[in-house]
Write an enzyme that holds these catalytic residues in place. Structure first.
Site, PDB file in Angstrom:
ATOM      1  CG  ASP A  21      -2.088   0.935   1.085  1.00 36.80           C
ATOM      2  OD1 ASP A  21      -2.312   1.461  -0.024  1.00 36.80           O
ATOM      3  OD2 ASP A  21      -2.792   1.165   2.093  1.00 36.80           O
ATOM      4  CG  HIS A  38       0.608   1.692  -9.398  1.00 39.08           C
ATOM      5  ND1 HIS A  38       0.290   1.369  -8.102  1.00 39.08           N
ATOM      6  CD2 HIS A  38      -0.450   2.411  -9.873  1.00 39.08           C
ATOM      7  CE1 HIS A  38      -0.907   1.863  -7.807  1.00 39.08           C
ATOM      8  NE2 HIS A  38      -1.367   2.505  -8.862  1.00 39.08           N
ATOM      9  CG  LEU A 132       9.628 -17.526  -3.139  1.00 47.30           C
ATOM     10  CD1 LEU A 132       9.086 -17.580  -1.715  1.00 47.30           C
ATOM     11  CD2 LEU A 132      10.348 -16.188  -3.360  1.00 47.30           C
TER      12      LEU A 132
END
Ligand code: FPP
Length: 245
Positions: A21, A38, A132
């Site tokens: 955020d 972004h 991962l």
């Protein structure tokens, strides 16, 4: 001692979930368009993925786009979708080089067809990786996921595939889009907001929560290490007393 060296290797969270955020506010503070935030946020995603792979985190989930985000201005939604396609496509070779698998959760069918196709292709191309697992939540909301699960459980009960007495935590988990993904031990939210915003409500029942004032574009490797060090200082009791754990 560096922050990375302060992490106890035998107590690294298996699954870390992140509510990214503050991209817009980070950009605004610099007199830039929200989109610049972004774009810079993608660099944070890359840094956090790299750090997680290095220290042995097994699952890393990013809340990239919520069902509520569809109501943002169309230009921002389009730009975000474009950025996602571009990023995912560009990262596949590096994901494969680093043995990283990609998965998606959420109402993926609601995404524009080109995003769906690129995402599906990247998932297929990294499916064999065993290091991962990076999970991207796209058009995701927990209430959507739970409603969906309830519909499907009722359908299967009616068809005789599930008995009412079979309903358990494990059965409910298996109807969620996070099926086969362990619950996160640690949930991180950036930008000084103290909310969960419809993210993994069922799965975070026992997660440790870590909030930081840093905006997502400022959250890099050192910030991840800090969150893990903080997590490792906590006593996870799961409802028991200190003496019992
Ligand atoms: C929150 O900041 C961020 C988002 C809604 C989008 C996050 C997406 C990316 C970083 C793109 C790439 C992601 C992946 C996983 C490839 P905000 O816009 O809500 O910021 P604000 O609260 O300051 O307005």
């Amino acid at each position: 001692m560096s922050k990375k060296d302060q992490i106890q290797k035998n107590n690294v969270p298996v699954h870390i979930a992140i509510i990214m955020d503050g991209n817009g506010r980070w950009a605004k503070a610099r007199g830039e368009e929200r989109f610049v935030g972004h774009q810079e946020g993608v660099n944070s995603v890359r840094a956090v993925v790299e750090a997680s792979a290095e220290i042995g985190v097994k699952y890393l989930t990013f809340y990239a786009f919520s069902t509520e985000n569809w109501s943002r201005p169309k230009a921002e939604v389009d730009a975000l979708m474009g950025l996602l396609v571009k990023t995912i496509k560009a990262e596949v070779p590096d994901l494969n080089k680093n043995n990283i698998r990609l998965l998606g959760i959420g109402n993926l069918k609601a995404l524009p067809i080109d995003v769906q196709e690129e995402f599906e292709e990247a998932i297929q191309e990294t499916a064999h990786n065993t290091g991962l697992t990076v999970v991207i939540a796209l058009s995701y909301s927990s209430r959507w996921e739970l409603k969906n699960a309830i519909h499907n459980i009722i359908k299967d009960v009616k068809q005789g595939q599930v008995k009412e007495s079979d309903i358990s935590d494990e059965l409910i988990s298996s109807y969620l889009t996070t099926k086969n993904i362990p619950d996160p031990e640690l949930l991180i939210r950036t930008s000084g907001e103290y909310r969960i915003s419809n993210f993994l409500l069922w799965q975070i029942a026992y997660s440790e929560l870590f909030f930081t004032d840093k905006f997502w574009p400022e959250f890099r490797k050192e910030e991840l290490y800090e969150a893990i060090i903080d997590y490792q200082k906590r006593e996870r009791r799961f409802g028991k007393t200190s003496e019992q754990v």
